[in-house]
Design a protein around this motif. Structure first.
Motif, PDB file in Angstrom:
ATOM      1  N   GLU A  21       8.153  -8.069   3.699  1.00 51.29           N
ATOM      2  CA  GLU A  21       8.600  -9.031   4.700  1.00 51.29           C
ATOM      3  C   GLU A  21       8.864  -8.344   6.044  1.00 51.29           C
ATOM      4  O   GLU A  21       8.482  -8.846   7.096  1.00 51.29           O
ATOM      5  N   ALA A  22       9.502  -7.164   5.970  1.00 44.72           N
ATOM      6  CA  ALA A  22       9.885  -6.462   7.207  1.00 44.72           C
ATOM      7  C   ALA A  22       8.672  -6.007   8.011  1.00 44.72           C
ATOM      8  O   ALA A  22       8.705  -6.008   9.243  1.00 44.72           O
ATOM      9  N   VAL A  23       7.605  -5.606   7.334  1.00 46.35           N
ATOM     10  CA  VAL A  23       6.442  -5.064   8.078  1.00 46.35           C
ATOM     11  C   VAL A  23       5.352  -6.121   8.291  1.00 46.35           C
ATOM     12  O   VAL A  23       4.323  -5.836   8.907  1.00 46.35           O
ATOM     13  N   LYS A  81      10.382  -3.756  -2.673  1.00 47.96           N
ATOM     14  CA  LYS A  81       9.021  -4.098  -2.244  1.00 47.96           C
ATOM     15  C   LYS A  81       8.952  -5.435  -1.522  1.00 47.96           C
ATOM     16  O   LYS A  81       8.221  -5.575  -0.549  1.00 47.96           O
ATOM     17  N   GLU A  82       9.756  -6.410  -1.987  1.00 45.96           N
ATOM     18  CA  GLU A  82       9.701  -7.727  -1.330  1.00 45.96           C
ATOM     19  C   GLU A  82      10.269  -7.634   0.086  1.00 45.96           C
ATOM     20  O   GLU A  82       9.684  -8.142   1.044  1.00 45.96           O
ATOM     21  N   GLY A 142      -2.378  -7.229  -1.967  1.00 54.33           N
ATOM     22  CA  GLY A 142      -2.402  -8.691  -1.983  1.00 54.33           C
ATOM     23  C   GLY A 142      -1.861  -9.325  -0.706  1.00 54.33           C
ATOM     24  O   GLY A 142      -1.942 -10.518  -0.522  1.00 54.33           O
ATOM     25  N   HIS A 143      -1.291  -8.472   0.169  1.00 60.59           N
ATOM     26  CA  HIS A 143      -0.831  -8.976   1.473  1.00 60.59           C
ATOM     27  C   HIS A 143      -1.912  -8.697   2.517  1.00 60.59           C
ATOM     28  O   HIS A 143      -2.878  -7.985   2.245  1.00 60.59           O
ATOM     29  N   ASP A 144      -1.734  -9.237   3.722  1.00 61.94           N
ATOM     30  CA  ASP A 144      -2.687  -8.948   4.798  1.00 61.94           C
ATOM     31  C   ASP A 144      -2.709  -7.445   5.070  1.00 61.94           C
ATOM     32  O   ASP A 144      -1.669  -6.788   5.040  1.00 61.94           O
ATOM     33  N   ASP A 164       4.466   3.944  -2.714  1.00 62.58           N
ATOM     34  CA  ASP A 164       5.129   2.713  -3.141  1.00 62.58           C
ATOM     35  C   ASP A 164       4.962   1.585  -2.127  1.00 62.58           C
ATOM     36  O   ASP A 164       4.831   0.419  -2.502  1.00 62.58           O
ATOM     37  N   LEU A 165       4.982   1.932  -0.845  1.00 62.62           N
ATOM     38  CA  LEU A 165       4.808   0.890   0.170  1.00 62.62           C
ATOM     39  C   LEU A 165       3.387   0.336   0.089  1.00 62.62           C
ATOM     40  O   LEU A 165       3.171  -0.876   0.165  1.00 62.62           O
TER      41      LEU A 165
END
Lengths: 397, 184
Positions: free
Chosen positions: A313-315, A308-309, A347-349, A340-341
């Motif tokens: 970060e990748a997307v 998940k981390e 909590g992210h943009d 899952d993604l």
């Protein structure tokens, strides 16, 4: 039959690749029950045994539940063990499958991914492995025969790591990879021995409570075992990355550890894939790039533990992401990777996520279907309304 | 030029899947990239099977069936009559086929080059079973010239031993020599 020589290139299918990797890993015990599309793997291993190319005890079991039971038993005794299965066989071993994880035994398995039973018969899909993904096994997913070979070696390395001690499953798409014939490079036996040396490992882990606690502990201690299991499971993520790096140094090939990014440097949108169709997606990404679309690809290798981390970060900063799933997660209507993604990005943009379900029961994930997935994702990234869950080729249902 | 795509049409037991395997090995022997896979269900002998082979100078990344083949390779003469055999065949396409009777005309307009071989009688005579894979490999090499006969012969020892190897060498060679080649 002759032994395959150092540095040789041989043509074989995915099951052939897995069988040879197991041969070079020199296990002590192999217990497998045949099931399509994995059967040629056990045929190959049996031939190796007859020809004296492997020294393992091969036990002809009456079913998968015995196969997993035997591997757990031999692992408890300190052995290097291997089994393999698919679909209904995986379902049939589910009790022992959970025990392998909860006892923290380094069982290595390959699963030739296949649909779960009914209504389809014997065909490709990822429903089997996705369905059993919540019980503490590490899952490595691959896209070609060389990666199968290499990942089986990595699986032994990861499973038997003293800090991990967990079962690992190398999952490859049945039919599309189990029967895919292509050239496979064979390493020298000494290099394999160097990569996965045999090392004694403790048989009982009571203090601290770590592994193999069967009836010997009080029920109230189980929670501590679980928590330590969870901590080790999370630790396996960094281990996987480190193993990939070490593998690269020894064998000259790397796969990115938990995930691999392809043409992501200046990407504005991306596809997230796992399994055989990742190769097809690479072709589509190249084609769309030629058309001027800034699209990249993120390949998930370790579906469990979910990276998940790394994925977040990748997307990060992308305008939209299309997720290709070859399985259905019923509560959420979409697929398992999508679920899952989406959870990982809480909590992210906000990034629009579009799910594409395809490849069920041998349905081909074609180049046009993936091109369409890129187009739909692109639209979503331009702020246009989009349908969150899309079933490939069934849009009108 | 990009990679070329070949689609095989046969029936379980004829050796189409084995032939695809051996063709990938022969291309690999020549240093080319190649990959192939079959599609079949739980049924075995007698059921229609397809296999797909891609080869060329580029790594083969696609893991999908072949919908627009440059070449169709037909193992079962019955399937010459089946329209699906020609689905998506590229213009200027190639066909290599096992035949019962000689073909009097091209079975599809997109075929530019065609090789026909009576492979079943050859297989029956030499092997005693209608497994035409090696004979069809000889016919494929003769018709397409995409792979050398020597490359096919070089990989056979990985698949057959002793007497069976000798017999299959004969099958490949007779397939190569006895193919009738037609060009538009």
């Amino acid at each position: 039959m002759e032994a395959i020589k150092t540095g040789d290139v041989k043509v074989g299918d995915g099951n052939f690749a897995a069988a040879h990797a197991v041969r070079m890993a020199k296990p002590d015990l192999i217990a497998i029950y045949p099931i399509t599309p994995q059967t040629s793997l056990i045929e190959k291993l049996s031939q190796f045994r007859v020809d004296g190319l492997i020294d393992a005890d091969m036990i002809e079991v009456e079913g998968e539940t015995s196969a997993i039971g035997l591997t757990i038993g031999a692992a408890v005794a300190g052995g290097r063990v291997f089994t393999s299965t698919s679909s209904m066989g995986l379902n049939f071993m589910f009790d022992g499958y959970q025990m392998a994880a909860n006892y923290r035994q380094p069982v290595v398995m390959v699963n030739a991914n296949r649909e779960n039973p009914a209504p389809a018969q014997i065909s490709a899909g990822q429903q089997d492995v996705m369905t059993v993904s919540e019980v503490g096994w590490i899952q490595i997913h691959v896209e070609n025969c060389q990666e199968i070979f290499d990942s089986v070696l990595m699986a032994f390395k990861l499973a038997e790591d003293p800090e991990i001690l967990m079962p690992v499953s190398v999952c490859y798409d049945g039919f599309y990879l189990s029967y895919l014939r292509e050239a496979i490079k064979f390493p020298a036996q000494e290099t394999v021995d160097q990569f996965i040396p045999r090392q004694p490992r403790p048989v009982l882990g009571f203090d601290p409570p770590t592994f193999l606690a069967w009836r010997a502990i009080h029920d109230e201690d189980t929670a501590e075992y679980r928590l330590r299991q969870q901590i080790a499971y999370d630790k396996s993520k960094d281990k996987m990355d480190a193993i990939d790096e070490e593998f690269g140094k020894l064998f000259g090939r790397r796969y990115g550890g938990q995930i691999e990014e392809y043409r992501m440097e200046d990407a504005e949108i991306a596809l997230v894939c796992l399994g055989s169709h990742t190769g097809t997606a690479r072709v589509v990404i190249d084609k769309k790039r030629e058309e001027g679309i800034k699209v990249g690809l993120v390949k998930v290798r370790t579906f469990r533990p979910f990276p998940k981390e790394k994925l977040a970060e990748a997307v990060k900063g992308l305008k939209a992401v299309g997720v290709i799933d070859r399985s259905v997660c019923f509560t959420w209507q979409g697929g398992h990777i999508f679920r899952d993604l989406k959870t990982s990005l809480y909590g992210h943009d906000y990034i629009p996520l579009v799910n594409f379900i395809g490849g069920l029961a041998g349905h081909d994930i074609t180049i046009p279907l993936l091109e369409n997935a890129v187009d739909v994702t692109l639209n979503a990234g331009e702020g246009k309304p989009f349908k969150e869950i899309n079933w490939m080729a069934l849009e009108n249902l | 030029m990009g990679n070329l795509e070949i689609r095989l049409h046969g029936r379980g037991g004829q050796g189409a899947v084995s032939a695809a395997d051996m063709l990938v090995a022969a291309f690999t022997q020549e240093g080319k990239y190649a990959a192939g896979f079959p599609v079949f269900g739980s049924e075995r002998r007698g059921a229609p099977t397809q296999a797909f082979v891609r080869f060329g100078d580029e790594p083969v990344r696609e893991k999908t069936k072949i919908y627009h083949p440059h070449c169709i390779w037909v193992f079962d003469p019955m399937q010459i009559q089946t329209p699906m055999t020609y689905a998506g065949l590229k213009q200027e396409g190639t066909m290599v086929t096992n035949v019962g009777q000689p073909l009097t005309e091209k079975p599809h307009e997109n075929i530019n080059r065609m090789g026909t071989i009576k492979a079943t009688p050859i297989a029956m005579e030499i092997l005693g079973i209608p497994a035409v894979s090696t004979c069809m490999l000889g016919a494929f090499a003769a018709t397409t010239q995409w792979v050398e006969l020597d490359s096919v012969l070089a990989i056979l020892p990985d698949y057959f031993k002793e007497k069976l190897l000798d017999k299959n060498i004969v099958c490949v060679e007779r397939g190569f020599k006895e193919t009738d080649i037609f060009e538009r």
